[in-house]
Design a protein around this motif. Structure first.
Motif, PDB file in Angstrom:
ATOM      1  N   ILE A   1      42.297  68.771 -25.070  1.00  0.00           N
ATOM      2  CA  ILE A   1      43.741  68.227 -24.478  1.00  0.00           C
ATOM      3  C   ILE A   1      43.984  66.528 -25.492  1.00  0.00           C
ATOM      4  O   ILE A   1      43.413  65.448 -24.993  1.00  0.00           O
ATOM      5  N   ASN A   2      45.133  66.547 -25.316  1.00  0.00           N
ATOM      6  CA  ASN A   2      45.914  64.931 -26.687  1.00  0.00           C
ATOM      7  C   ASN A   2      47.385  64.689 -26.181  1.00  0.00           C
ATOM      8  O   ASN A   2      48.151  65.770 -25.946  1.00  0.00           O
ATOM      9  N   PHE A   3      47.670  63.539 -25.906  1.00  0.00           N
ATOM     10  CA  PHE A   3      49.070  63.482 -26.096  1.00  0.00           C
ATOM     11  C   PHE A   3      49.393  61.941 -28.076  1.00  0.00           C
ATOM     12  O   PHE A   3      48.584  61.989 -28.240  1.00  0.00           O
TER      13      PHE A   3
ATOM     14  N   ASP B   1      33.811  69.319 -30.640  1.00  0.00           N
ATOM     15  CA  ASP B   1      34.460  68.389 -30.306  1.00  0.00           C
ATOM     16  C   ASP B   1      34.522  67.484 -31.319  1.00  0.00           C
ATOM     17  O   ASP B   1      33.791  67.072 -32.315  1.00  0.00           O
ATOM     18  N   LEU B   2      35.262  66.398 -31.308  1.00  0.00           N
ATOM     19  CA  LEU B   2      35.383  65.102 -32.282  1.00  0.00           C
ATOM     20  C   LEU B   2      35.938  63.610 -31.712  1.00  0.00           C
ATOM     21  O   LEU B   2      36.754  63.696 -31.042  1.00  0.00           O
ATOM     22  N   VAL B   3      35.602  62.955 -32.632  1.00  0.00           N
ATOM     23  CA  VAL B   3      36.241  61.378 -32.099  1.00  0.00           C
ATOM     24  C   VAL B   3      36.321  60.251 -32.935  1.00  0.00           C
ATOM     25  O   VAL B   3      35.894  60.407 -34.025  1.00  0.00           O
ATOM     26  N   PHE B   4      37.596  59.393 -33.510  1.00  0.00           N
ATOM     27  CA  PHE B   4      37.564  58.294 -34.466  1.00  0.00           C
ATOM     28  C   PHE B   4      37.072  57.269 -33.762  1.00  0.00           C
ATOM     29  O   PHE B   4      37.152  57.279 -32.083  1.00  0.00           O
TER      30      PHE B   4
ATOM     31  N   GLY C   1      38.304  71.681 -30.197  1.00  0.00           N
ATOM     32  CA  GLY C   1      38.404  69.910 -30.359  1.00  0.00           C
ATOM     33  C   GLY C   1      40.123  69.735 -30.691  1.00  0.00           C
ATOM     34  O   GLY C   1      40.222  70.319 -31.957  1.00  0.00           O
ATOM     35  N   ALA C   2      40.627  68.491 -30.764  1.00  0.00           N
ATOM     36  CA  ALA C   2      41.855  68.453 -31.760  1.00  0.00           C
ATOM     37  C   ALA C   2      41.597  66.221 -30.578  1.00  0.00           C
ATOM     38  O   ALA C   2      41.717  66.182 -29.881  1.00  0.00           O
ATOM     39  N   LYS C   3      42.168  65.837 -31.861  1.00  0.00           N
ATOM     40  CA  LYS C   3      42.138  64.621 -32.026  1.00  0.00           C
ATOM     41  C   LYS C   3      43.300  64.127 -33.185  1.00  0.00           C
ATOM     42  O   LYS C   3      43.142  64.531 -34.086  1.00  0.00           O
ATOM     43  N   PHE C   4      44.238  63.113 -32.679  1.00  0.00           N
ATOM     44  CA  PHE C   4      45.444  62.129 -33.589  1.00  0.00           C
ATOM     45  C   PHE C   4      44.330  61.835 -34.628  1.00  0.00           C
ATOM     46  O   PHE C   4      43.916  60.909 -33.770  1.00  0.00           O
ATOM     47  N   HIS C   5      44.955  61.277 -35.580  1.00  0.00           N
ATOM     48  CA  HIS C   5      44.408  60.114 -36.263  1.00  0.00           C
ATOM     49  C   HIS C   5      45.655  59.472 -36.697  1.00  0.00           C
ATOM     50  O   HIS C   5      47.053  59.598 -36.201  1.00  0.00           O
TER      51      HIS C   5
ATOM     52  N   LEU D   1      41.207  53.744 -22.070  1.00  0.00           N
ATOM     53  CA  LEU D   1      40.873  53.234 -23.414  1.00  0.00           C
ATOM     54  C   LEU D   1      42.142  54.036 -24.446  1.00  0.00           C
ATOM     55  O   LEU D   1      42.596  55.560 -24.623  1.00  0.00           O
ATOM     56  N   VAL D   2      42.776  53.345 -25.261  1.00  0.00           N
ATOM     57  CA  VAL D   2      43.832  53.996 -26.229  1.00  0.00           C
ATOM     58  C   VAL D   2      43.199  54.168 -27.261  1.00  0.00           C
ATOM     59  O   VAL D   2      42.021  54.180 -28.024  1.00  0.00           O
ATOM     60  N   PRO D   3      43.618  55.988 -27.472  1.00  0.00           N
ATOM     61  CA  PRO D   3      42.643  56.862 -28.849  1.00  0.00           C
ATOM     62  C   PRO D   3      43.361  55.791 -30.248  1.00  0.00           C
ATOM     63  O   PRO D   3      44.458  55.337 -29.727  1.00  0.00           O
ATOM     64  N   TYR D   4      42.676  56.475 -30.828  1.00  0.00           N
ATOM     65  CA  TYR D   4      42.905  56.093 -32.241  1.00  0.00           C
ATOM     66  C   TYR D   4      44.074  56.034 -32.969  1.00  0.00           C
ATOM     67  O   TYR D   4      44.603  55.432 -33.257  1.00  0.00           O
ATOM     68  N   GLY D   5      44.438  57.279 -32.090  1.00  0.00           N
ATOM     69  CA  GLY D   5      45.733  58.252 -33.133  1.00  0.00           C
ATOM     70  C   GLY D   5      46.768  57.140 -32.820  1.00  0.00           C
ATOM     71  O   GLY D   5      47.901  57.832 -32.802  1.00  0.00           O
TER      72      GLY D   5
END
Length: 322
Positions: A65-67, A147-150, A102-106, A316-320
Motif C-alpha cells: 500500500i502507497n499513497f 519489499d523496498l524503500v527509498f 512491493g511498491a514505493k513512489f519516487h 514519517l513522510v516517504p521519499y516519494g
C-alpha cells in the motif's frame, strides 16, 4: 627514533579511540530506568479510536500500500499479478505484472515495484509506461524480490527473500544508489528478508527477518561512522513473522505481524508499546502499512481488505512525497 615512532602510534590510537567514544556517547550513554511500564499502546492510538474498513478488493492478495501526492491508494497483488488503484470504493486494476510484491513512489512520480521474478519495475502513472530498473547483481539474475524503500538521497534498499527460510538463511538485502543501475550487497545470510524501512534519523535500516519472527537493525549505507553493528531490534511471539514496516516521525517502528492479525509498535530503542489488533471478524494476514493524514492504514490480504485507525503520531513522510 623507533621509540618516538612507537609513541606517536600509541597517541594516534588513543585519539582514534577517544573520538570513537565521543561519537558513540549518545548511543551508549546510560539512561534513567523507568519505575513503571515504559510504554502503553494508548500513547499510540487515542482511547476512542476504532478500526474503519476503507475498501475491499475482489481477489488477489493485496499488499504494497502507497499513497500518491493526490492521496490516492495504490497497491499490488503478487497472486493475480496486478498493479491496483483505489477509485472511490472500488479497487481497480491499472496494469499487469508477472508477480508484483512491493511498491514505493519516487520523487519523480514513478512507482517502483519489486517482482517475484527478480526484477524492479518503474511505472509512470502519467504515461502508463513501465521500464526495468534493475534485474541483475554482478551480471547474474536476482532471485524473487519482496519489499523496498527509498532513503533521503534517493538510494533504494530492496529485499531478496526467495529460496531462503529459517533452515536456509540465504536471503539478501541490496542497495541501489541513486542514478545507478548496479546494486550493491547490503546484508546477506538472512532467513527470508521481507519488509524494509529506514529509521526517522536515517541512521538505521530495519529488516523483517520473516523466517525467524524478528526485525533486524543495521547501520544505513550512508550513515555517519558509528560503533553500532547489526542487531536484533525486535523478537515476536506467535504468528509467522514480520512483514511490512512503517516509521513515524518520533522514530517508532510499526510492524505488520503476518498471521497474527496485529501491528506491533516499538520505540526507537526497541521497547514495545504493545500491539494494535485488527477487529473481530477480520483475517490475520496483516501484510503492509502506510501513514496518511493522521491514520495508520493496514492491508489484510486473506480477505483483501484495507483498514485504518487513528493514531497519535505523525508518520514519517516517504521519499516519494517529499
Amino acid at each position: 627514533m623507533k621509540k618516538r615512532g612507537f609513541t606517536v602510534a600509541i597517541l594516534l590510537v588513543f585519539l582514534l579511540v577517544a573520538a570513537g567514544f565521543v561519537g558513540a556517547k549518545s548511543l551508549y550513554e546510560t539512561k534513567p530506568v523507568p519505575k513503571g511500564e515504559r510504554h502503553n499502546i494508548s500513547e499510540i492510538i487515542p482511547a476512542k479510536a476504532k478500526w474503519e474498513k476503507v475498501v475491499k478488493g475482489d481477489g488477489g492478495f493485496m499488499e504494497g500500500i502507497n499513497f500518491d501526492r493526490k492521496g490516492n491508494i495504490w497497491m499490488v497483488s503478487p497472486m493475480s499479478g496486478e498493479l491496483l488503484k483505489v477509485k472511490g470504493n472500488k479497487v481497480e486494476q491499472v496494469r499487469k505484472y508477472p508477480g508484483p510484491v512491493g511498491a514505493k513512489f519516487h520523487k519523480d512520480g514513478r512507482l517502483f515495484i519489486t517482482d517475484i521474478t527478480g526484477v524492479i519495475h518503474a511505472y509512470n502513472p502519467k504515461t502508463g509506461k513501465s521500464e526495468t530498473v534493475v534485474s541483475t547483481y554482478k551480471g547474474k539474475p536476482l532471485n524473487g524480490l519482496n519489499d523496498l524503500v527509498f532513503d533521503k538521497d534517493g538510494g533504494l534498499y530492496f529485499t531478496e527473500p526467495m529460496g531462503s527460510s529459517a533452515t536456509n538463511p540465504v536471503g539478501r538485502v541490496f542497495y541501489l544508489p541513486a542514478n545507478s543501475k548496479e546494486p550493491v550487497l547490503f546484508a546477506d545470510k538472512i532467513a527470508y528478508p521481507n519488509g524494509v524501512a529506514i529509521s526517522a534519523d536515517g541512521s538505521r535500516v530495519y529488516i523483517s527477518e520473516f523466517g525467524k519472527n524478528r526485525v533486524l537493525a543495521a547501520p544505513a549505507k550512508n550513515a555517519p561512522p558509528s560503533p553500532e553493528t547489526p542487531f536484533v531490534f525486535g523478537q515476536y511471539e506467535g504468528g509467522i513473522g514480520p512483514d511490512g514496516l512503517a516509521v513515524d516521525k518520533a522514530g517508532n517502528l510499526y510492524v505488520a505481524h503476518f498471521q497474527a492479525g496485529e501491528v506491533v509498535v516499538q520505540d526507537k530503542d526497541g521497547f514495545k508499546y504493545g500491539t494494535i489488533r485488527l477487529p473481530k471478524g477480520t483475517g490475520t494476514f496483516t501484510t503492509n502499512l502506510a501513514f496518511h493524514e493522521g491514520y495508520l492504514y493496514v492491508t489484510e490480504s486473506s480477505k483483501n481488505e484495507v483498514w485504518r485507525i487513528k493514531v497519535n503520531k505523525e508518520g514519517l513522510v516517504p521519499y516519494g512525497l517529499q
